[in-house]
Design an enzyme around this catalytic site. Structure first.
Site, PDB file in Angstrom:
ATOM      1  N   THR A  43       0.824  -1.217   0.000  1.00 44.99           N
ATOM      2  CA  THR A  43       0.000   0.000   0.000  1.00 44.99           C
ATOM      3  C   THR A  43       0.848   1.253   0.000  1.00 44.99           C
ATOM      4  O   THR A  43       0.463   2.269  -0.604  1.00 44.99           O
ATOM      5  CB  THR A  43      -0.920  -0.005   1.242  1.00 44.99           C
ATOM      6  OG1 THR A  43      -1.931  -0.980   1.033  1.00 44.99           O
ATOM      7  CG2 THR A  43      -1.561   1.343   1.487  1.00 44.99           C
ATOM      8  N   TYR A  57      -7.992   0.335  -3.664  1.00 43.27           N
ATOM      9  CA  TYR A  57      -7.011   1.064  -4.484  1.00 43.27           C
ATOM     10  C   TYR A  57      -6.047   0.070  -5.133  1.00 43.27           C
ATOM     11  O   TYR A  57      -6.017  -1.103  -4.764  1.00 43.27           O
ATOM     12  CB  TYR A  57      -6.222   2.055  -3.609  1.00 43.27           C
ATOM     13  CG  TYR A  57      -5.694   1.431  -2.354  1.00 43.27           C
ATOM     14  CD1 TYR A  57      -6.422   1.520  -1.150  1.00 43.27           C
ATOM     15  CD2 TYR A  57      -4.514   0.692  -2.340  1.00 43.27           C
ATOM     16  CE1 TYR A  57      -5.973   0.917   0.005  1.00 43.27           C
ATOM     17  CE2 TYR A  57      -4.063   0.070  -1.197  1.00 43.27           C
ATOM     18  CZ  TYR A  57      -4.800   0.191  -0.023  1.00 43.27           C
ATOM     19  OH  TYR A  57      -4.367  -0.430   1.126  1.00 43.27           O
ATOM     20  N   THR A 123       1.663  -4.429   4.206  1.00 45.26           N
ATOM     21  CA  THR A 123       1.508  -4.644   5.648  1.00 45.26           C
ATOM     22  C   THR A 123       0.996  -6.040   5.975  1.00 45.26           C
ATOM     23  O   THR A 123       1.172  -6.515   7.086  1.00 45.26           O
ATOM     24  CB  THR A 123       0.513  -3.626   6.233  1.00 45.26           C
ATOM     25  OG1 THR A 123      -0.767  -3.816   5.606  1.00 45.26           O
ATOM     26  CG2 THR A 123       1.000  -2.208   6.032  1.00 45.26           C
ATOM     27  N   ASP A 124       0.363  -6.730   5.002  1.00 46.82           N
ATOM     28  CA  ASP A 124      -0.291  -8.011   5.330  1.00 46.82           C
ATOM     29  C   ASP A 124       0.682  -9.061   5.841  1.00 46.82           C
ATOM     30  O   ASP A 124       0.351  -9.806   6.762  1.00 46.82           O
ATOM     31  CB  ASP A 124      -1.041  -8.556   4.099  1.00 46.82           C
ATOM     32  CG  ASP A 124      -2.259  -7.709   3.775  1.00 46.82           C
ATOM     33  OD1 ASP A 124      -2.913  -7.989   2.760  1.00 46.82           O
ATOM     34  OD2 ASP A 124      -2.529  -6.755   4.535  1.00 46.82           O
ATOM     35  N   LYS A 196       0.368  -7.490  13.012  1.00 48.00           N
ATOM     36  CA  LYS A 196      -0.697  -6.610  12.517  1.00 48.00           C
ATOM     37  C   LYS A 196      -1.959  -6.941  13.313  1.00 48.00           C
ATOM     38  O   LYS A 196      -2.440  -8.061  13.263  1.00 48.00           O
ATOM     39  CB  LYS A 196      -0.902  -6.811  11.011  1.00 48.00           C
ATOM     40  CG  LYS A 196      -1.888  -5.838  10.386  1.00 48.00           C
ATOM     41  CD  LYS A 196      -1.924  -5.958   8.871  1.00 48.00           C
ATOM     42  CE  LYS A 196      -2.894  -4.936   8.262  1.00 48.00           C
ATOM     43  NZ  LYS A 196      -2.921  -5.004   6.766  1.00 48.00           N
ATOM     44  N   GLU A 317      -1.268 -28.733  28.069  1.00 48.26           N
ATOM     45  CA  GLU A 317      -2.530 -29.330  27.573  1.00 48.26           C
ATOM     46  C   GLU A 317      -2.289 -30.678  26.900  1.00 48.26           C
ATOM     47  O   GLU A 317      -3.199 -31.469  26.701  1.00 48.26           O
ATOM     48  CB  GLU A 317      -3.179 -28.376  26.553  1.00 48.26           C
ATOM     49  CG  GLU A 317      -3.570 -27.026  27.114  1.00 48.26           C
ATOM     50  CD  GLU A 317      -4.706 -27.150  28.122  1.00 48.26           C
ATOM     51  OE1 GLU A 317      -4.774 -26.299  29.030  1.00 48.26           O
ATOM     52  OE2 GLU A 317      -5.485 -28.127  28.014  1.00 48.26           O
TER      53      GLU A 317
END
Ligand code: DAS
Length: 360
Positions: A43, A57, A123-124, A196, A317
């Site tokens: 982006t 975009y 950013t992903d 993120k 666990e």
């Protein structure tokens, strides 16, 4: 005030002025750091059809030189040059992209004249590339990843200031030896802990309960913490000889998730499975036989958690000793996958791999 005192005060004032002038002169003469910007897309390089377009975009359309030219203030803080390494949306990043990028970073940082590197990135998956580099970079020089949540054409686009801060940070002495950093929205986060946390918020990158390492104030870094885990110069991983990373898949846990995905990954021939369990990395009774069978076939199994913070307790666990599973400490599943893939380039010994998860 008598004449002697007046004379003394005048001399002191002149000395102070002279000192200021000298310091200012020295500051003005201090050579600017050499920072290389490696652009990969995202982006920060995106363009919208209007100034208010913040979704829908075009991503990865603006070239690295245009990104640099859009921030003329960079010239005041560093000697900057750019390389367009990729031009992609970061959801399309692959392990091969990581290896190519990591090799280029190490090549550049080995050059005396390069002081730091900035990587512009979508950013992903920015946190994943950052963590891979945290394990693969062999220099103490700063490597700073930066992205944006608004395209370059948007009102109050965050990219230009993020880029300015990232270049300042990459050229700073304060950032040396701190591992790979992520610099966005005035915050400095460590590659290991950052994630993120919001699909659209400008302040999306956070290190959850561990917090940022510091912040950028008027373009200068202020550090308050440093990572205690191994990275960069203390890393045992050497990507020069790695042609391809071993395939590692992630299984996401939820109510009634069953064993189909585990069986599919096993059939696909993965070398490792990261199990993103519910809670403290729990494995359901339904899924357990398939996970144990994967281990028996030689697939290394790492128990992580979908929760997002807190460490997975070994033998908590699940009886990891009995099933020969590894636990991911507090690494998120997407980062546990990266460490496991690199670990598998060195060993399949689960005790050695557990040591790596305890140290990185
Ligand atoms: N698709 C996103 C990416 O390239 C855009 C972004 O947020 O940078 O990661």
């Amino acid at each position: 005030m008598n004449r002697r005192r007046l004379g003394f005060m005048t001399v002191v004032s002149l000395l102070v002025l002279a000192t200021h002038a000298t310091l200012a002169g020295q500051a003005a003469q201090a050579p600017l750091p050499n920072v290389v910007i490696l652009a990969t897309g995202g982006t920060i390089a995106g363009t919208g059809t209007t100034s208010t377009t913040t979704v829908g975009y075009a991503v990865a359309t603006v070239g690295v030189q245009s990104l640099i030219d859009a921030v003329p203030e960079l010239k005041r803080i560093a000697m900057v040059r750019g390389e367009q390494v990729f031009q992609i949306a970061s959801e399309n990043m692959t392990c091969d992209h990581w290896l190519k990028l990591g090799r280029r970073v190490n090549e550049l940082l080995a050059q005396d004249e390069v002081d730091g590197i900035v990587i512009t990135h979508g950013t992903d998956t920015l946190e994943e590339t950052a963590y891979f580099l945290n394990l693969a970079v062999t220099s103490a020089k700063p490597v700073v990843l930066v992205g944006a949540m608004r395209p370059s054409t948007a009102l109050s686009a965050d990219g230009p200031m993020n880029l300015y801060d990232a270049v300042s940070l990459a050229g700073s002495r304060e950032a040396v030896g701190r591992g790979v950093l992520v610099c966005m929205n005035d915050q400095i986060n460590g590659a290991r802990d950052v994630t993120k946390t919001n699909t659209s918020d400008l302040g999306t990158f956070r290190s959850r309960e561990l917090g940022p390492l510091g912040s950028m104030r008027a373009g200068r870094p202020a550090f308050y913490r440093t990572s205690t885990r191994r990275h960069t110069t203390q890393s045992e991983f050497d990507i020069r000889e790695i042609r391809e990373l071993p395939r590692v898949g992630i299984v996401y846990g939820y109510a009634d998730y069953g064993s189909a995905v585990i069986e599919a990954l096993t059939a696909a021939g993965v070398k490792g499975i990261v199990h993103a369990g519910v809670g403290n990395g729990s494995v359901s009774l339904d899924a357990r036989p398939a996970l144990v069978a994967a281990r028996v076939k030689g697939i290394v199994v790492v128990r992580s958690s979908r929760v997002g913070s807190g460490a997975v307790a070994r033998n908590g666990e699940v009886n990891d000793d009995a099933f020969d599973f590894v636990v991911a400490d507090d690494l998120t599943p997407q980062k546990a996958r990266i460490l496991l893939a690199l670990a598998l380039t060195k060993t399949v010994d689960t005790r050695e791999i557990q040591r790596m998860f305890n140290q990185y």
